[in-house]
Design a protein around this motif. Structure first.
Motif, short mmCIF file in Angstrom:
data_model
loop_
_atom_site.label_atom_id
_atom_site.label_comp_id
_atom_site.label_asym_id
_atom_site.label_seq_id
_atom_site.Cartn_x
_atom_site.Cartn_y
_atom_site.Cartn_z
N GLY A 155 -3.17 -3.60 -15.87
CA GLY A 155 -3.75 -2.28 -15.60
C GLY A 155 -3.17 -1.69 -14.34
N SER A 156 -3.27 -0.38 -14.20
CA SER A 156 -2.77 0.29 -13.00
C SER A 156 -3.85 1.16 -12.40
CB SER A 156 -1.54 1.13 -13.33
OG SER A 156 -1.88 2.14 -14.26
N ASP A 157 -3.61 1.57 -11.17
CA ASP A 157 -4.53 2.50 -10.50
C ASP A 157 -3.72 3.24 -9.43
OD1 ASP A 157 -6.83 3.85 -9.70
OD2 ASP A 157 -8.07 2.04 -9.79
N THR A 158 -4.37 4.11 -8.70
CA THR A 158 -3.65 4.87 -7.68
C THR A 158 -3.02 3.93 -6.66
OG1 THR A 158 -5.59 5.05 -6.25
CG2 THR A 158 -5.26 6.80 -7.88
N LEU A 159 -1.90 4.36 -6.09
CA LEU A 159 -1.22 3.53 -5.09
C LEU A 159 -2.07 3.43 -3.82
CD1 LEU A 159 1.33 2.02 -4.16
CD2 LEU A 159 2.28 4.21 -3.45
N ALA A 214 0.88 -1.17 0.00
CA ALA A 214 0.00 0.00 0.00
C ALA A 214 0.92 1.23 0.00
CB ALA A 214 -0.91 -0.03 1.22
N ASP A 215 0.40 2.42 0.25
CA ASP A 215 1.24 3.62 0.26
C ASP A 215 2.00 3.68 1.59
OD1 ASP A 215 2.17 6.31 0.54
OD2 ASP A 215 0.68 6.98 -0.91
N LEU A 232 -2.63 -3.50 5.28
CA LEU A 232 -3.24 -3.94 4.02
C LEU A 232 -4.58 -4.62 4.31
CD1 LEU A 232 -2.71 -4.04 0.95
CD2 LEU A 232 -1.82 -6.35 1.28
N ALA A 233 -4.60 -5.43 5.37
CA ALA A 233 -5.85 -6.12 5.74
C ALA A 233 -6.94 -5.09 6.05
CB ALA A 233 -5.62 -7.03 6.95
N ALA A 259 0.32 2.83 5.20
CA ALA A 259 1.04 2.05 6.21
C ALA A 259 1.64 2.97 7.27
CB ALA A 259 2.12 1.20 5.56
N GLY A 260 2.22 4.08 6.84
CA GLY A 260 2.86 5.01 7.77
C GLY A 260 1.89 5.70 8.70
#
Lengths: 350, 389, 134
Positions: free
Chosen positions: B244-248, B133-134, B145-146, B139-140
């Protein structure tokens, strides 16, 4: 030029523990202890709270009430506490950054046991009066320490308040401030030690009572006033008993100290105690109200203030931040187990 | 562009492989795939490896060199490349390998995926996972993630597109199939109550909504389609690889109940393959958290929004039960989730299905199979489609 | 986290929710972006500092039981994606809240809290969390 309070803000953590719960752990009569100290419960900082976060919250509430004041006009910011999170690295810089007062200001942390907050007010007054700065911020806040099982554990709590000192649009004029200071070691904490030590009953007559009555009497004499001239009085409140007794000794009535006496519901917030009491009084103050304030810091000294509420308070946006009453009205009660976890008293693996 | 075939697959057992090192599982999977393709190994002219975080799991960077060396391929000095895309590392590595063959630059390519997780303690493993994740702003800030997937689940339930029971049934489906897969970490069916009553991880998700910590590796061998028969009769065609991609960060999206990267990658993949979602009869989807299975079936076009949960709960996603079988390998939940290996293991499972070698979990007459691999909270998604020959 | 510089350079965002606004299309971004993903080249050099509103409501939430090491003292603790009054979605912890009282739509406000500390001797990391609106 008049100097005084332009704005103020208070903050008390939401958690509470009752003296009977503390007594239950240490085999003591907690309820009786609470009754004797006149403390029904004390505030406990959350595990993620400290003097930096408490001071920031109080200072932000203070700024919310004066939306027209540019934080960059603040020329000085002092945080008084005996529980700064760092031994070296200021609390005040974080608070200054968090209210966007940086970078053109002077900032420093202060310590004088429980009166560093009022000492900060005095310093700001001097700087404003001399024309050095337009506004100064003085915060008094603590997450005070009481050794497990010690009498102090029943009272040592957390909270703080912030004051914007200036000469423009003051809601409360500080007519005079005077201090009484001696070297009296009634309570101390050495560098690196987690808990303070104290001189037991020595903290009473030669310390708390002597300094407060001396400073207060100096002030009354200087101003030519008598206790009856004041709408409210606030004395340092390590418990509910001491300020009630010192008020009586000086001739103030229970009604005069009632509004500013918060210890029964939140405990002893140390450097935050008198600032919070004064905030509670300003929450309901009307123009013309006269307020008598005397703080006390072990070691020892007292700062006395004679304050008159101005008409400006009618235009003041008090409603932009919660009153002390509102802040403390919806507590979450915790048990001693959670208390030890919040206060980091449990040894954890590295 | 040349058409590409998968001519060999291989995988280690998935699980807590205490006696196995990263290099040992990586080599086992590669050797099995080369053997399955009837090659000696000398034919391989390019190597890709999907791996998320050997740097943090085993403190080893440069694992492309390690695998090339220990597989003996460094003796031929062939190019070896490590691909990282969080949880999608394996799927994305597969895409790179397919393109290497399709372009004509390389002819026989080995693409592996490997992750050795259990050499690190559980709390640290979770910290590594959270870093998909970011790191600064999720995370910070104390979000795991869960918990991000849990907030997706909360929103799905709130918006009424799936119930808590339907979300939990994604794990039940995976365990049903895991019981049939000898290589799976968990070979045991579970009732819905086991998921619902499992210890909370990030509410509303519990332990059984989350894929486990797993060691494992998988590999496949690719070559041009028109050369496949030179090596083996048992191969499948790669009809599409898309990504494909998306925002972090999840919070950067307006709608967190759909993964735009899955939608985009699958649309592109169906177009490349010249088929529609309804042509797919077996799919491996990225159920690292149960709710991701709901999103996957909807975003891949298998079910309309609000219908995926019902499909899982009714059991029609099981082999032989409905129009499409989901996660016949056991998925990430029951087969196990050795992160960088999972995307390749999915390809291996689809290949076995299309070759008719999936044994008890065989989907009868499967023509097209799809694999979806997801990084972070849908920040990178690969979708691959394979076709039986 | 252990890099002092890495934490320090994000103080405006972490303390004061300072993000950016694209001078070309008006989109608000938090965390800050140097580049508007929508306007791309047209937005270059037009990104302005923007302070996101500190108040908002819970858009989604979770209660974390499996906590990272930095929050072992807080578990179980709540996290949320908050939609601020100016419409920005921000992820953060939800502090000082009774865990069974949280709901989507609940009004909250951002405060400064300790996020982590680098051991007993290292730096303390501060940043925003959300608390129920008083």
């Amino acid at each position: 030029m008049d100097t005084g309070i332009v704005s103020y803000g208070a903050y008390v953590p939401r958690y509470r523990i009752r003296p009977e719960e503390i007594g239950r752990i240490w085999g003591a009569d907690g309820k009786g202890m609470g009754k004797g100290l006149m403390i029904n419960q004390k505030s406990v900082p959350g595990a993620d709270e400290d003097v930096i976060t408490i001071s920031t919250e109080a200072a932000r509430f203070m700024m919310a009430r004066v939306p027209d004041v540019n934080p960059r006009d603040i020329g000085a910011l002092y945080v008084g506490s005996e529980s700064h999170p760092y031994a070296v690295k200021p609390t005040s810089t974080v608070v200054a950054e968090a209210i966007e007062a940086t970078p053109a200001l002077t900032a420093a942390d202060m310590e004088f046991a429980c009166k560093a907050g009022t000492a900060g007010i005095q310093v700001c007054m001097g700087m404003v009066a001399s024309g050095m700065i337009k506004y100064g911020v003085a915060v008094g806040a603590d997450t005070s320490q009481g050794a497990p099982g010690d009498a102090l554990e029943y009272s040592a709590s957390a909270g703080g308040a912030a004051f914007l000192i200036g000469s423009d649009k003051i809601i409360a004029k500080i007519n005079k401030t005077m201090s009484f200071t001696t070297d009296t070691p009634d309570f101390w904490r050495r560098e690196g030690q987690p808990y303070p030590l104290h001189g037991g009953r020595f903290t009473g007559d030669p310390a708390y009572f002597k300094h407060i009555t001396s400073a207060a009497k100096m002030m009354l004499a200087e101003m030519g006033t008598v206790p009856g001239d004041y709408t409210h009085a606030i004395f340092h409140q390590p418990n509910g008993k001491f300020p009630t007794r010192v008020a009586g000794m000086l001739g103030f009535t229970p009604e005069q100290i009632e509004t500013g006496l918060l210890t029964p519901s939140i405990g002893n917030t140390y450097s935050g105690a008198v600032p919070l009491g004064l905030s509670a009084v300003l929450d309901t103050a009307k123009p013309g109200d006269r307020i008598f304030v005397t703080s006390y810091g072990s070691g020892a000294g007292s700062d006395a203030f004679d304050i008159t509420v101005t008409d400006e308070i009618l235009k003041f946006k008090r409603e932009n931040a919660p009153t002390v009453g509102k802040i403390i009205q919806d507590p979450i009660y915790i048990d001693y187990g959670l208390y030890t976890k919040f206060r980091k008293m449990i040894i954890m693996p590295e | 562009m040349r058409e590409v075939a998968i001519i060999g697959v291989g995988a280690t057992k998935f699980g807590e492989l205490w006696d196995r090192s990263f290099r040992s599982i990586g080599i086992e999977a590669g050797t099995k795939a080369i053997e399955d393709a009837n090659l000696s190994g000398n034919e391989i002219d390019c190597l890709f490896i999907g791996n998320m975080s050997a740097g943090r799991f085993i403190n080893q960077q440069h694992i492309n060199a390690l695998i090339a060396d220990y597989s003996g391929m460094a003796t031929n000095n062939i190019p070896a490349t490590r691909v990282e895309a969080g949880g999608a590392s394996g799927g994305v590595a597969f895409g790179q390998a397919v393109m290497a063959v399709a372009s004509g630059v390389y002819d026989t390519v080995l693409v592996g995926g490997a992750e050795k997780m259990t050499d690190l303690d559980d709390t640290s493993i979770n910290t590594v996972m959270d870093a998909t994740a970011d790191a600064d702003w999720e995370a910070g800030m104390g979000l795991t993630l869960a918990s991000l997937y849990a907030m997706i689940a909360r929103r799905v339930i709130y918006e009424g597109t799936a119930t808590r029971e339907e979300i939990a049934s994604v794990a039940v489906n995976s365990h049903f199939h895991g019981a049939l897969n000898p290589g799976a970490q968990f070979r045991k069916e579970i009732p819905l109550e086991t998921v619902l009553r499992s210890g909370p991880v990030a509410e509303p998700l519990g332990m059984f909504d989350c894929a486990p910590i797993t060691d494992g590796a998988a590999a496949v061998v690719l070559c041009p389609l028109d050369e496949a028969r030179k090596h083996t009769d048992n191969y499948v065609k790669v009809s599409a690889v898309a990504q494909g991609s998306d925002t972090l960060a999840l919070s950067q999206r307006r709608d967190i109940t759909t993964f735009g990267a899955t939608v985009a990658a699958s649309k592109k993949a169906y177009k490349m393959a010249g088929i529609t979602a309804s042509d797919i009869s077996v799919a491996e989807i990225h159920d690292d958290f149960s709710v991701a299975g709901i999103l996957a079936l909807q975003d891949l076009g298998f079910y309309r929004k609000g219908e995926a949960g019902k499909a899982f709960l009714s059991g029609e996603t099981r082999v032989g039960a409905g129009k499409i079988a989901i996660n016949t390998s056991g998925g990430l939940k029951a087969r196990g989730y050795p992160i960088g290996a999972s995307g390749i293991a999915q390809i291996a499972e689809i290949t076995e299905q299309l070759r008719g070698r999936a044994d008890k979990r065989q989907v009868a007459g499967a023509k097209y199979g799809l694999a979806q691999s997801v990084g972070g909270t849908g920040s990178a998604v690969s979708v691959s489609i394979m076709e039986a020959i | 986290m252990s890099s002092v510089a890495r934490a320090w350079r994000e103080f405006p965002g972490k303390y004061n929710l300072e993000g950016t606004k694209c001078g070309n299309c008006g989109m608000i971004f938090f965390p800050r972006r140097d580049f508007c993903p929508k306007c791309r080249r047209e937005g270059v050099g037009k990104m302005e500092k923007y302070k996101v509103q500190r108040e908002g409501e819970v858009f989604s939430f979770s209660v974390i039981h499996d906590a990272p090491a930095c929050n072992s003292f807080l578990r179980p603790y709540a996290v949320a994606i908050v939609r601020t009054l100016d419409g920005v979605l921000i992820g953060g912890q939800l502090a000082d809240v009774e865990l069974d009282s949280i709901s989507i739509g609940m009004p909250v406000r951002a405060v400064l809290r300790k996020l982590d500390e680098d051991g007993a001797a290292g730096i303390i990391h501060y940043g925003f969390k959300f608390v129920p609106k008083i």
